[in-house]
Design a protein around this motif. Structure first.
Motif, short mmCIF file in Angstrom:
data_model
loop_
_atom_site.label_atom_id
_atom_site.label_comp_id
_atom_site.label_asym_id
_atom_site.label_seq_id
_atom_site.Cartn_x
_atom_site.Cartn_y
_atom_site.Cartn_z
N ARG B 271 -13.50 3.95 -9.90
CA ARG B 271 -12.85 2.61 -9.32
C ARG B 271 -12.96 1.50 -10.34
NH1 ARG B 271 -10.96 2.06 -4.16
NH2 ARG B 271 -11.50 3.78 -2.90
N ALA B 272 -11.82 0.63 -10.34
CA ALA B 272 -12.27 -0.63 -11.19
C ALA B 272 -11.40 -1.59 -10.43
CB ALA B 272 -11.69 -0.26 -12.52
N SER B 273 -12.14 -2.81 -10.67
CA SER B 273 -11.39 -4.05 -10.15
C SER B 273 -11.39 -4.93 -11.36
CB SER B 273 -12.13 -4.74 -9.17
OG SER B 273 -12.23 -3.87 -7.99
N TYR B 274 -10.37 -5.74 -11.68
CA TYR B 274 -10.05 -6.67 -12.82
C TYR B 274 -9.36 -7.84 -12.49
CZ TYR B 274 -9.10 -8.75 -17.28
OH TYR B 274 -9.03 -9.44 -18.46
N ILE B 281 -5.25 -9.88 -9.03
CA ILE B 281 -6.50 -9.06 -9.28
C ILE B 281 -5.81 -7.46 -9.33
CG2 ILE B 281 -8.27 -7.88 -8.01
CD1 ILE B 281 -8.64 -10.79 -6.74
N ARG B 283 -6.83 -3.69 -8.89
CA ARG B 283 -7.61 -2.65 -8.21
C ARG B 283 -7.14 -1.42 -8.61
NH1 ARG B 283 -10.73 -3.26 -3.61
NH2 ARG B 283 -9.20 -1.68 -2.63
N PHE B 285 -7.71 2.97 -8.68
CA PHE B 285 -8.61 4.11 -8.43
C PHE B 285 -8.08 5.36 -9.01
CE2 PHE B 285 -9.25 7.64 -5.00
CZ PHE B 285 -10.68 7.82 -5.34
N ILE B 300 -4.03 8.63 -7.95
CA ILE B 300 -4.00 7.26 -8.69
C ILE B 300 -3.42 6.38 -7.86
CG2 ILE B 300 -2.91 5.99 -10.66
CD1 ILE B 300 -2.71 8.73 -11.92
N GLU B 303 -3.40 -1.31 -6.66
CA GLU B 303 -3.04 -2.34 -5.72
C GLU B 303 -3.25 -3.51 -6.51
OE1 GLU B 303 -4.52 -2.07 -1.54
OE2 GLU B 303 -5.97 -3.49 -2.33
N PRO B 305 -3.46 -7.66 -5.64
CA PRO B 305 -3.34 -8.91 -4.82
C PRO B 305 -3.10 -9.87 -5.56
CG PRO B 305 -5.57 -7.64 -4.38
CD PRO B 305 -4.80 -7.17 -5.54
N ILE B 315 -0.02 -8.54 -1.14
CA ILE B 315 -0.91 -7.24 -2.02
C ILE B 315 0.40 -6.10 -1.89
CG2 ILE B 315 -2.80 -6.06 -1.75
CD1 ILE B 315 -4.01 -8.25 0.21
N PHE B 317 1.13 -2.06 -3.14
CA PHE B 317 0.25 -1.21 -3.57
C PHE B 317 1.16 0.14 -3.88
CE2 PHE B 317 0.52 1.22 0.39
CZ PHE B 317 0.81 0.16 1.39
N ARG B 319 0.48 4.70 -4.70
CA ARG B 319 -0.61 5.51 -4.71
C ARG B 319 0.40 6.82 -5.06
NH1 ARG B 319 -2.19 9.80 -1.16
NH2 ARG B 319 -4.49 10.24 -1.35
#
Lengths: 79, 402
Positions: B271-274, B281, B283, B285, B300, B303, B305, B315, B317, B319
């Protein structure tokens, strides 16, 4: 067919390791007072509460589960 | 059902009332030794799906299903003499579903309305955080009960932050002990047996055990980026199929799904959040999954926001998910009598799926609709489609109470 899948899996893992290596190479120590952006509620690394029911139906409708903070057993999801 | 819903709501409101404004908040620097109310969350969703590959009818037939789910959790905290923070989390979940395919387990006993059932799933957890040492330990217990399935789960965790507080290792272990009623399709029940009623004793039971252990490491890369690696191993033993899943063989005979009695699953995730600029932001996964039934999968999730202002976010998203079939899957009338294991459950077939949608989140200073106690409201909608024809929609509402 299986060989192709194994090859694409190996490629994906190699790619993940490559990006991880780049990320870790740029590591810096971040002090508590510098964490205002990291502490934003949207930056959380775990699954958010609103995703809970979505993860639940996905774990029933798909063969794979786990590694996402959700349940890995218990409950039927039979239908 | 209404009565159960009202009872659950009543219990939760009683909790709120009993702890409301009785203890000072930590924000003043004071750390309360008494148990104090921290926050409560309510998540409720409506889900509906449709498709034409029901496992109950051997891989053909309707998969129409609706589900209403509500989960309420209440968190309390207190500080002990050693300045350790104790967190207690009480959660109650309730599901009510109608399923057209369940009608087909025994179509003669059902007049036409879809078969309905409810599930109650309470859980309790307790954790202790030592902020000086950067460590946390926790334990929990979870129950789940519906007409044909009971489950009890226990879990334990340990987490340790690195010296510079930029990384954290977490280890978790979970055990689920499940019991399910052996409800066969009507035409496969031995003559003279019970199994037509709603009593506990009408059916035999089968058991299923799930053990899982996970290790994760999260790390702050810089002021805007953090990542987490997760490795998990899940071992399941017992009756892993479902007794009312029919399989039609190529000689027109009908049998019940038969699957191996052990399954080992290995999911690996990152997971990564930047924080991109000041308003966006990202996010992400990714998960790779492998099990010993021959199923490999990739997931994969992305998301993003977008903060329109400090109190309102949008937000979107997306997947993507892809899996291979288990070794024991074949469609309607494709299995032979020579097969040792067989299933026509399309959840275990080869497919890709897309799940996309958007939501919004509001966190007004004076509370949602001017109600100070409701600090956050989030709502989102998602559409899910599988390449084998199953489509579903889910709408979820989440509220935080402080």
């Amino acid at each position: 067919m299986k060989k192709n899948h194994q090859r694409s899996t190996a490629r994906m893992i190699a790619l993940a390791l490559f990006f991880s290596a780049i990320a870790f190479a740029s590591c810096t120590t971040v002090k508590e007072y510098q964490k205002n952006k990291l502490n934003d509620s949207e930056m959380t690394l775990s699954a958010r509460k609103i995703e809970k029911t979505e993860m639940s139906f996905q774990s029933y409708r798909e063969g794979a589960s786990g590694a996402n903070g959700g349940k890995t057993g218990g409950g039927c999801g039979c239908n | 059902m209404k009565r159960i819903c009202l009872s659950v709501a009543g219990i939760v409101l009683t909790f709120f009332a009993s702890f409301a404004q009785t203890n000072p908040k930590d924000s003043a620097g004071y750390k309360s030794r008494k148990l104090s109310f921290e926050e409560a969350n309510l998540v409720t969703s409506y889900y509906k799906q449709d498709g034409n590959n029901s496992a109950v009818t051997g891989g053909i037939g309707t998969q129409k299903l609706t589900d209403i789910s509500t989960v309420i959790d209440v968190k309390f905290t207190r500080w002990d003499k050693k300045e350790r923070k104790h967190t207690y989390d009480i959660e109650i979940g309730f599901d009510h579903y109608t399923s057209a395919s369940s009608d087909n387990v025994d179509p003669h006993t059902v007049s036409g309305a879809s078969r309905a059932d409810s599930r109650l799933f309470p859980s309790l957890s307790w954790s202790v955080e030592n902020q000086k040492k950067g460590s946390t330990i926790g334990v929990g217990v979870a129950l789940s009960s519906e007409f044909d399935y009971q489950s009890i789960g226990v879990n334990a965790m340990f987490a340790q932050k690195t010296k510079n507080r930029n990384g954290e290792f977490t280890a978790k272990a979970q055990v689920f002990l499940d019991k399910l009623k052996y409800i066969l399709p009507i035409e496969l029940r031995p003559t003279g047996s019970g199994g037509g009623g709603d009593d506990e004793d009408d059916y035999e039971n089968r058991s299923r055990k799930s053990y899982s252990g996970s290790l994760s490491y999260s790390h702050i890369i810089n002021k805007r980026l953090q990542v987490m690696f997760i490795a998990e191993m899940i071992k399941q033993q017992g009756f892993l199929g479902l007794p009312f899943h029919r399989v039609y063989l190529n000689n027109n005979a009908v049998v019940v799904e038969n699957l191996p009695d052990t399954r080992t699953k290995i999911p690996l995730g990152i997971r990564a959040s930047y924080f991109l600029g000041d308003k966006i932001i990202v996010r992400g996964f990714y998960r790779y999954y492998h099990d010993n039934w021959g199923l490999n999968a990739h997931t994969i999730n992305l998301e993003t926001p977008i903060k329109i202002n400090p109190y309102f976010s949008v937000i979107p998203f997306y997947r993507y998910y892809s899996q291979t079939a288990v070794d024991y899957f074949a469609p309607y009338k494709m299995h032979t009598t020579a097969d040792q294991y067989f299933t026509s459950n399309y959840d275990l077939s080869k497919f890709n799926s897309n799940f996309y949608g958007a939501g919004f989140k509001i966190t007004p200073l004076k509370g949602v609709l001017g109600i100070q106690r409701i600090s956050m409201l989030e709502m989102r909608y998602g559409h899910y489609s599988r390449t084998n024809g199953l489509n579903s929609d889910i709408i979820t509402l989440s509220m935080k109470f402080k």
